[in-house]
Motif scaffolding. Structure first.
Motif, PDB file in Angstrom:
ATOM      1  N   ASP A  61       0.835  -1.216   0.000  1.00 16.00           N
ATOM      2  CA  ASP A  61       0.000   0.000   0.000  1.00 16.00           C
ATOM      3  C   ASP A  61       0.867   1.263   0.000  1.00 16.00           C
ATOM      4  O   ASP A  61       0.648   2.199   0.776  1.00 16.00           O
ATOM      5  CB  ASP A  61      -0.940   0.006   1.201  1.00 16.00           C
ATOM      6  CG  ASP A  61      -1.932  -1.138   1.174  1.00 16.00           C
ATOM      7  OD1 ASP A  61      -2.246  -1.616   0.066  1.00 16.00           O
ATOM      8  OD2 ASP A  61      -2.386  -1.560   2.238  1.00 16.00           O
ATOM      9  N   ILE A  62       1.855   1.288  -0.892  1.00 13.67           N
ATOM     10  CA  ILE A  62       2.772   2.424  -0.961  1.00 13.67           C
ATOM     11  C   ILE A  62       2.100   3.586  -1.692  1.00 13.67           C
ATOM     12  O   ILE A  62       1.561   3.414  -2.795  1.00 13.67           O
ATOM     13  CB  ILE A  62       4.072   2.029  -1.679  1.00 13.67           C
ATOM     14  CG1 ILE A  62       4.757   0.871  -0.946  1.00 13.67           C
ATOM     15  CG2 ILE A  62       5.019   3.217  -1.781  1.00 13.67           C
ATOM     16  CD1 ILE A  62       5.929   0.281  -1.711  1.00 13.67           C
ATOM     17  N   THR A  63       2.130   4.752  -1.089  1.00 16.30           N
ATOM     18  CA  THR A  63       1.660   5.979  -1.727  1.00 16.30           C
ATOM     19  C   THR A  63       2.828   6.961  -1.776  1.00 16.30           C
ATOM     20  O   THR A  63       3.976   6.595  -1.546  1.00 16.30           O
ATOM     21  CB  THR A  63       0.483   6.596  -0.965  1.00 16.30           C
ATOM     22  OG1 THR A  63       0.945   7.154   0.284  1.00 16.30           O
ATOM     23  CG2 THR A  63      -0.603   5.557  -0.680  1.00 16.30           C
ATOM     24  N   SER A  64       2.523   8.225  -2.051  1.00 15.93           N
ATOM     25  CA  SER A  64       3.586   9.227  -2.094  1.00 15.93           C
ATOM     26  C   SER A  64       4.107   9.569  -0.711  1.00 15.93           C
ATOM     27  O   SER A  64       5.240  10.051  -0.574  1.00 15.93           O
ATOM     28  CB  SER A  64       3.084  10.500  -2.783  1.00 15.93           C
ATOM     29  OG  SER A  64       1.988  11.052  -2.065  1.00 15.93           O
ATOM     30  N   ASN A  65       3.318   9.319   0.341  1.00 13.85           N
ATOM     31  CA  ASN A  65       3.779   9.693   1.692  1.00 13.85           C
ATOM     32  C   ASN A  65       3.433   8.681   2.784  1.00 13.85           C
ATOM     33  O   ASN A  65       3.647   8.969   3.957  1.00 13.85           O
ATOM     34  CB  ASN A  65       3.240  11.074   2.078  1.00 13.85           C
ATOM     35  CG  ASN A  65       1.734  11.168   1.953  1.00 13.85           C
ATOM     36  OD1 ASN A  65       1.033  10.153   1.994  1.00 13.85           O
ATOM     37  ND2 ASN A  65       1.223  12.373   1.785  1.00 13.85           N
ATOM     38  N   THR A  66       2.930   7.514   2.413  1.00 14.42           N
ATOM     39  CA  THR A  66       2.641   6.470   3.400  1.00 14.42           C
ATOM     40  C   THR A  66       2.988   5.093   2.831  1.00 14.42           C
ATOM     41  O   THR A  66       3.084   4.911   1.616  1.00 14.42           O
ATOM     42  CB  THR A  66       1.157   6.460   3.823  1.00 14.42           C
ATOM     43  OG1 THR A  66       0.348   6.120   2.685  1.00 14.42           O
ATOM     44  CG2 THR A  66       0.728   7.819   4.380  1.00 14.42           C
TER      45      THR A  66
END
Length: 236
Positions: A61-66
């Motif tokens: 669940d990689i996003t730009s900030n988590t």
């Protein structure tokens, strides 16, 4: 094998024994030295504790900030787990609680847990590993790497000017690359609302890679309302 030096004189004293191996039996006795020689107290023994055993899972669940990382504490080392969670760093492969860019706390006890890393920097490589603390100290799992996502770029559309029957002039400005360099930008236009890069009646791709940029909108019909938007792309 080791020795401490705790000053001089008579009376009670406390000494700290350091650099011990885990799960090891040690023998200790006090000593005192005067001009006549060295005397020793009664010998005592103790067994040091063991660090916990912890296995690093995967990052998801990689996003730009988590991002989320899983872990499993398979053995508490014979002492209760008092703290567990994740540590991460953009610069240190063997990151610890002392030098982490950030850390989480996820309760206590053995078993599997998931933890969410937050306030990460977009489009950045990180190292993460879980930790578990018991009375013997803090154990760490193997570090694994991941990279946060970039964000879609931001671009503003300039006012249209010098409008004629079949042409007009416009442009745009790139305001944020989303953390990843632009791969292309330009203009799109159509006689319907919300034209985009794939659906339009006319488009322009800027080859200069210089912002702000200007272009000529061609192929226009006279006395027709047009909708114009600047666009930009990166790897996201």
């Amino acid at each position: 094998t080791g020795i401490t030096d705790d000053g001089t004189g008579t009376g009670a004293f406390t000494s700290s024994i350091t650099d011990l191996d885990q799960a090891t039996e040690y023998f200790v006795r006090a000593y005192a030295t005067n001009s006549q020689g060295t005397a020793y107290g009664e010998e005592k023994s103790f067994i040091t504790g063991s660090l916990a055993s912890i296995v690093t899972g995967g990052v998801s669940d990689i996003t730009s900030n988590t991002a989320i990382c899983s872990a499993e504490i398979t053995n508490d080392g014979g002492d209760a787990i008092t703290a567990r969670g994740l540590v991460w760093s953009a610069t240190n492969y063997l990151v610890t609680l002392d030098d982490a860019d950030g850390f989480t706390t996820e309760g206590n006890g053995v078993g599997t847990f998931n933890s969410t890393m937050t306030t990460l920097t977009r489009y950045t490589d990180y190292w993460v590993r879980p930790y578990a603390t018991n009375g013997a100290g803090t154990a760490y799992g193997d570090p694994i790497s991941f990279k946060t996502m970039a964000e879609v770029p931001a671009v503003s559309t300039a006012d249209i000017y010098d409008i004629e029957a079949h042409i007009a002039y416009g442009g745009g400005e790139l305001t944020d690359d989303g953390g990843d360099p632009y791969t292309a930008f330009g203009m799109v236009w159509a006689s319907y609302q919300n034209p985009d890069y794939y659906t339009n009646e006319g488009y322009y791709i800027d080859a200069s890679y210089i912002s702000p940029f200007d272009t000529v909108l061609t192929g226009l019909e006279s006395e027709t309302i047009y909708y114009v938007r600047a666009w930009a792309q990166n790897s996201e």
